[in-house]
Design a protein around this motif. Structure first.
Motif, PDB file in Angstrom:
ATOM      1  N   ASP A  83       0.692  -1.034   0.004  1.00 62.70           N
ATOM      2  CA  ASP A  83       0.098   0.186  -0.290  1.00 62.70           C
ATOM      3  C   ASP A  83       0.847   1.134   0.012  1.00 62.70           C
ATOM      4  O   ASP A  83       0.469   2.277  -0.749  1.00 62.70           O
ATOM      5  CB  ASP A  83      -0.914  -0.042   1.111  1.00 62.70           C
ATOM      6  CG  ASP A  83      -2.214  -0.993   0.960  1.00 62.70           C
ATOM      7  OD1 ASP A  83      -2.667  -1.059  -0.124  1.00 62.70           O
ATOM      8  OD2 ASP A  83      -2.375  -1.709   1.997  1.00 62.70           O
ATOM      9  N   LEU A  84       2.219   1.180   0.796  1.00 60.35           N
ATOM     10  CA  LEU A  84       2.886   2.353   0.708  1.00 60.35           C
ATOM     11  C   LEU A  84       4.235   1.916   1.048  1.00 60.35           C
ATOM     12  O   LEU A  84       4.357   0.854   1.727  1.00 60.35           O
ATOM     13  CB  LEU A  84       2.354   3.420   1.532  1.00 60.35           C
ATOM     14  CG  LEU A  84       2.343   3.251   3.260  1.00 60.35           C
ATOM     15  CD1 LEU A  84       3.698   3.600   3.764  1.00 60.35           C
ATOM     16  CD2 LEU A  84       1.319   3.724   3.797  1.00 60.35           C
ATOM     17  N   VAL A  85       5.414   2.669   0.413  1.00 64.71           N
ATOM     18  CA  VAL A  85       6.816   2.389   0.842  1.00 64.71           C
ATOM     19  C   VAL A  85       7.396   3.704   1.078  1.00 64.71           C
ATOM     20  O   VAL A  85       6.998   4.622   0.278  1.00 64.71           O
ATOM     21  CB  VAL A  85       7.484   1.652  -0.231  1.00 64.71           C
ATOM     22  CG1 VAL A  85       6.868   0.391  -0.359  1.00 64.71           C
ATOM     23  CG2 VAL A  85       7.536   2.234  -1.714  1.00 64.71           C
ATOM     24  N   VAL A  86       8.503   3.720   1.867  1.00 61.14           N
ATOM     25  CA  VAL A  86       9.352   4.909   2.153  1.00 61.14           C
ATOM     26  C   VAL A  86      10.705   4.440   1.527  1.00 61.14           C
ATOM     27  O   VAL A  86      11.148   3.236   1.951  1.00 61.14           O
ATOM     28  CB  VAL A  86       9.452   5.156   3.664  1.00 61.14           C
ATOM     29  CG1 VAL A  86      10.506   6.532   3.676  1.00 61.14           C
ATOM     30  CG2 VAL A  86       8.251   5.774   4.113  1.00 61.14           C
ATOM     31  N   THR A  87      11.033   5.230   0.641  1.00 64.09           N
ATOM     32  CA  THR A  87      12.389   4.693  -0.095  1.00 64.09           C
ATOM     33  C   THR A  87      13.276   5.724  -0.252  1.00 64.09           C
ATOM     34  O   THR A  87      13.088   7.047   0.183  1.00 64.09           O
ATOM     35  CB  THR A  87      12.078   4.550  -1.588  1.00 64.09           C
ATOM     36  OG1 THR A  87      11.530   5.688  -2.313  1.00 64.09           O
ATOM     37  CG2 THR A  87      10.953   3.347  -1.520  1.00 64.09           C
ATOM     38  N   THR A  88      14.506   5.567  -0.489  1.00 66.91           N
ATOM     39  CA  THR A  88      15.663   6.171  -0.667  1.00 66.91           C
ATOM     40  C   THR A  88      15.678   6.350  -2.077  1.00 66.91           C
ATOM     41  O   THR A  88      14.645   6.433  -2.558  1.00 66.91           O
ATOM     42  CB  THR A  88      17.145   5.310  -0.319  1.00 66.91           C
ATOM     43  OG1 THR A  88      17.155   4.420  -0.960  1.00 66.91           O
ATOM     44  CG2 THR A  88      17.153   5.193   1.166  1.00 66.91           C
ATOM     45  N   GLY A  89      16.795   6.788  -2.583  1.00 72.76           N
ATOM     46  CA  GLY A  89      16.764   7.301  -4.022  1.00 72.76           C
ATOM     47  C   GLY A  89      16.269   6.345  -4.937  1.00 72.76           C
ATOM     48  O   GLY A  89      16.086   5.211  -4.862  1.00 72.76           O
ATOM     49  N   LEU A  90      15.546   7.128  -6.128  1.00 74.72           N
ATOM     50  CA  LEU A  90      14.954   6.168  -6.928  1.00 74.72           C
ATOM     51  C   LEU A  90      15.237   6.697  -8.382  1.00 74.72           C
ATOM     52  O   LEU A  90      15.591   7.770  -8.622  1.00 74.72           O
ATOM     53  CB  LEU A  90      13.341   6.747  -6.809  1.00 74.72           C
ATOM     54  CG  LEU A  90      12.548   6.241  -5.601  1.00 74.72           C
ATOM     55  CD1 LEU A  90      11.183   6.793  -5.633  1.00 74.72           C
ATOM     56  CD2 LEU A  90      12.451   4.806  -5.490  1.00 74.72           C
ATOM     57  N   ASP A  91      14.840   5.788  -9.208  1.00 72.99           N
ATOM     58  CA  ASP A  91      14.997   5.937 -10.652  1.00 72.99           C
ATOM     59  C   ASP A  91      13.573   5.716 -11.134  1.00 72.99           C
ATOM     60  O   ASP A  91      12.871   4.817 -11.310  1.00 72.99           O
ATOM     61  CB  ASP A  91      15.681   4.793 -11.583  1.00 72.99           C
ATOM     62  CG  ASP A  91      15.741   5.038 -13.031  1.00 72.99           C
ATOM     63  OD1 ASP A  91      15.117   5.769 -13.316  1.00 72.99           O
ATOM     64  OD2 ASP A  91      16.639   4.263 -13.471  1.00 72.99           O
ATOM     65  N   PHE A  92      13.199   7.150 -11.361  1.00 72.55           N
ATOM     66  CA  PHE A  92      11.589   7.507 -11.758  1.00 72.55           C
ATOM     67  C   PHE A  92      11.268   6.840 -13.088  1.00 72.55           C
ATOM     68  O   PHE A  92      10.052   6.599 -13.208  1.00 72.55           O
ATOM     69  CB  PHE A  92      11.297   8.874 -11.429  1.00 72.55           C
ATOM     70  CG  PHE A  92      11.554   9.555 -10.106  1.00 72.55           C
ATOM     71  CD1 PHE A  92      10.200   9.154  -9.487  1.00 72.55           C
ATOM     72  CD2 PHE A  92      12.191  10.014  -9.761  1.00 72.55           C
ATOM     73  CE1 PHE A  92      10.238   9.666  -8.092  1.00 72.55           C
ATOM     74  CE2 PHE A  92      12.478  10.406  -8.355  1.00 72.55           C
ATOM     75  CZ  PHE A  92      11.369  10.099  -7.610  1.00 72.55           C
TER      76      PHE A  92
END
Length: 184
Positions: A83-92
């Motif tokens: 349902d949700l995540v908290v992430t570090t750096g992403l490749d959008f």
């Protein structure tokens, strides 16, 4: 299952799974098998949205992102849609977030998913090494925050409406579960 979409009665590979593209259903890959659920109900979506907003307050300050209903690769051949995540750096530009970038994963319980979220997904998320697991029960407004210890989750804190759940990692926020529930 044999159909035009799944021509062979065999486990799907990760590349076959990703080739399915976007669907209105929530489709997850569990070791070659598909787990399909309909879109969450209104209360579930409301609580998820409010929880994302609450976590977003501290995410930017910590250099993190809060995403909902995104593909998370726990290992090759195992992709969930939390349902949700908290992430570090992403490749959008990517279709999938690797679990190594996920600092917290959250699930909002519903009658159809409660056992899977509490047991199967908890096991999968722990095996992937995701440090924090947040569960929300919309019917009671209860939140449970679990931390990874010894390869499994243990309860770190919980809160009911009117009480405060304080997170310091991966984001610093304080949440009153009552604020996640619809008015009335």
């Amino acid at each position: 299952m044999t159909s035009a979409l799944f021509p062979a009665a065999r486990p799907l590979t990760e590349s076959e799974f990703l080739a399915l593209g976007e669907t209105p259903e929530r489709v997850e890959l569990f070791d070659g098998g598909l787990h399909v659920t309909v879109a969450p109900g209104v209360l579930h979506q409301h609580v998820t949205g409010e929880l994302k907003l609450a976590l977003h307050r501290g995410a930017g300050q910590a250099g993190h992102h809060v995403l909902g209903a995104v593909n998370v690769r726990l290992r090759p051949g195992r992709i969930t849609v939390p349902d949700l995540v908290v992430t570090t750096g992403l490749d959008f530009g990517e279709l999938v977030v690797d679990s190594a970038a996920v600092r917290l994963v959250g699930e909002v319980l519903s009658p159809a998913s409660a056992t899977i979220d509490r047991v199967l997904k908890a096991h999968y998320y722990a095996a992937a090494g995701i440090p924090w697991y947040l569960l929300a029960e919309p019917d009671t407004g209860t939140l449970w925050l679990h931390t990874l210890a010894g390869g499994r989750y243990t309860e770190y804190a919980s809160a009911e409406p009117g009480e405060l759940l304080r997170l310091t990692d991966p984001v610093a926020v304080t949440i009153d579960p009552a604020e996640l529930l619809p008015p009335g």
